[in-house]
Enzyme design. Structure first.
Site, PDB file in Angstrom:
ATOM      1  N   THR A  84       0.902  -1.068   0.069  1.00 34.53           N
ATOM      2  CA  THR A  84      -0.103   0.006  -0.158  1.00 34.53           C
ATOM      3  C   THR A  84       0.716   1.175   0.132  1.00 34.53           C
ATOM      4  O   THR A  84       2.080   1.260   0.357  1.00 34.53           O
ATOM      5  CB  THR A  84      -0.989  -0.034   1.235  1.00 34.53           C
ATOM      6  OG1 THR A  84      -1.858   1.143   1.160  1.00 34.53           O
ATOM      7  CG2 THR A  84      -0.310   0.195   2.398  1.00 34.53           C
TER       8      THR A  84
ATOM      9  N   ASN B 225      -0.606   3.987   1.314  1.00 31.73           N
ATOM     10  CA  ASN B 225      -1.574   4.803   2.237  1.00 31.73           C
ATOM     11  C   ASN B 225      -0.994   4.504   3.530  1.00 31.73           C
ATOM     12  O   ASN B 225      -0.738   3.547   4.331  1.00 31.73           O
ATOM     13  CB  ASN B 225      -2.955   3.768   2.238  1.00 31.73           C
ATOM     14  CG  ASN B 225      -3.892   4.729   3.116  1.00 31.73           C
ATOM     15  OD1 ASN B 225      -3.487   5.272   4.200  1.00 31.73           O
ATOM     16  ND2 ASN B 225      -5.231   4.716   2.672  1.00 31.73           N
TER      17      ASN B 225
ATOM     18  N   ASP C 226      -8.128  -5.023   0.297  1.00 32.05           N
ATOM     19  CA  ASP C 226      -8.947  -4.231  -0.609  1.00 32.05           C
ATOM     20  C   ASP C 226     -10.111  -4.083   0.322  1.00 32.05           C
ATOM     21  O   ASP C 226     -10.600  -5.343   0.940  1.00 32.05           O
ATOM     22  CB  ASP C 226      -9.310  -4.802  -1.935  1.00 32.05           C
ATOM     23  CG  ASP C 226      -9.775  -3.867  -2.695  1.00 32.05           C
ATOM     24  OD1 ASP C 226      -9.466  -2.566  -2.878  1.00 32.05           O
ATOM     25  OD2 ASP C 226     -10.772  -4.213  -3.345  1.00 32.05           O
TER      26      ASP C 226
HETATM   27  P1  IMP Z   1      -9.008   0.348  -0.691  1.00 35.81           P
HETATM   28  O1  IMP Z   1      -9.032   0.162  -2.123  1.00 35.81           O
HETATM   29  O2  IMP Z   1      -8.878  -0.815   0.380  1.00 35.81           O
HETATM   30  O3  IMP Z   1      -8.070   1.419  -0.290  1.00 35.81           O
HETATM   31  O4  IMP Z   1     -10.291   1.178  -0.300  1.00 35.81           O
HETATM   32  C1  IMP Z   1     -11.241   1.668  -0.999  1.00 35.81           C
HETATM   33  C2  IMP Z   1     -11.847   2.778  -0.427  1.00 35.81           C
HETATM   34  O5  IMP Z   1     -12.684   2.678   0.499  1.00 35.81           O
HETATM   35  C3  IMP Z   1     -10.942   4.104  -0.070  1.00 35.81           C
HETATM   36  O6  IMP Z   1     -10.323   4.776  -0.990  1.00 35.81           O
HETATM   37  C4  IMP Z   1     -11.538   4.781   1.027  1.00 35.81           C
HETATM   38  O7  IMP Z   1     -12.441   5.690   0.702  1.00 35.81           O
HETATM   39  C5  IMP Z   1     -12.556   3.465   1.554  1.00 35.81           C
HETATM   40  N1  IMP Z   1     -11.755   2.994   3.085  1.00 35.81           N
HETATM   41  C6  IMP Z   1     -11.053   1.921   3.052  1.00 35.81           C
HETATM   42  N2  IMP Z   1     -10.612   1.535   4.213  1.00 35.81           N
HETATM   43  C7  IMP Z   1     -11.527   2.711   4.954  1.00 35.81           C
HETATM   44  C8  IMP Z   1     -11.589   2.724   6.385  1.00 35.81           C
HETATM   45  O8  IMP Z   1     -10.972   2.177   7.128  1.00 35.81           O
HETATM   46  N3  IMP Z   1     -12.324   3.773   6.554  1.00 35.81           N
HETATM   47  C9  IMP Z   1     -13.026   4.554   5.901  1.00 35.81           C
HETATM   48  N4  IMP Z   1     -12.906   4.227   4.628  1.00 35.81           N
HETATM   49  C10 IMP Z   1     -11.867   3.358   4.067  1.00 35.81           C
END
Ligand code: IMP
Length: 194
Positions: free
Chosen positions: A7, A9, A68
């Site tokens: 990641t 992030n 994800d």
């Molecule tokens: P990702 O692809 O796992 O990064 O998650 C997709 C999207 O879900 C992110 O861009 C966030 O907008 C949302 N997201 C993921 N994890 C969290 C969390 O822990 N809290 C709030 N929103 C989240």
């Protein structure tokens, strides 16, 4: 043991480090010199998690995991789901996504939602999946400054504070990703070669 979290992030990295504590040293993509955007083109959470973990394993030859996450809203038939990151468009901000969600849910009384996380771990060439979920509701106005993404509008069941009003530690103890990471940690603790 050292494990790469696939990641960019920083919030996610800190969450994982807090859970892993001294048991595993978590590094992220920046720490291994990977600055490219990793493709995420599958249409399921496990598909995307595996795609990201395989990319890092193939390019950097390291043990790694990727996650994800999707926010599934009952009244929106499970949307934004796997498209949570790009809900308001290709290069949208977290705030754009929250604004769109609140617009779409305006006036709706059923506010039920859940976060789901799937983690794909690649360890010594073998693949493993772990899931975490937390149920709650979407409130009508944003509250709190911590966390990221949809945190300011997600109220987990049994709490009167949103994820964005909680400390990192408290969010981790009940969150989708916290649960999935703890499952992975339990697996690693019981894995013979570690
Ligand atoms: P990702 O692809 O796992 O990064 O998650 C997709 C999207 O879900 C992110 O861009 C966030 O907008 C949302 N997201 C993921 N994890 C969290 C969390 O822990 N809290 C709030 N929103 C989240």
């Amino acid at each position: 043991m050292e494990l790469i979290f696939a990641t960019h992030n920083q919030h996610k990295t800190e969450e994982a480090r807090e859970i892993a504590a001294s048991f595993i040293q978590i590094k992220n993509l920046k720490d291994i010199g990977c600055f490219e955007e990793i493709p995420e083109t599958a249409d399921t959470l496990p598909g995307n998690a595996l795609q990201k973990a395989r990319y890092v394993q193939e390019h950097f030859h390291v043990n790694c995991f990727a996650d994800d996450t999707g926010l599934e809203v009952e009244v929106l038939d499970g949307r934004p789901g796997v498209y949570s990151a790009r809900y308001a468009g290709e290069h949208c901000s977290y705030q754009d996504n929250v604004d769109k969600l609140l617009r779409e849910m305006k006036g709706m009384t059923n506010r039920r939602a859940c976060f789901k996380t799937v983690i794909a771990l690649i360890l010594d060439g073998k693949e493993y999946l772990f899931e975490g979920r937390v149920d709650g509701r979407i409130i009508e106005d944003q509250r709190g400054m911590s966390g990221f993404g949809y945190d300011p509008v997600f109220l987990p069941d049994g709490f009167d504070r949103t994820f964005a009003e909680m400390s990192e530690e408290e969010k981790n103890s009940i969150s989708h990703r916290g649960r999935a990471i703890r499952k992975m940690m339990d697996f690693l603790k019981n894995h013979k070669n570690i």
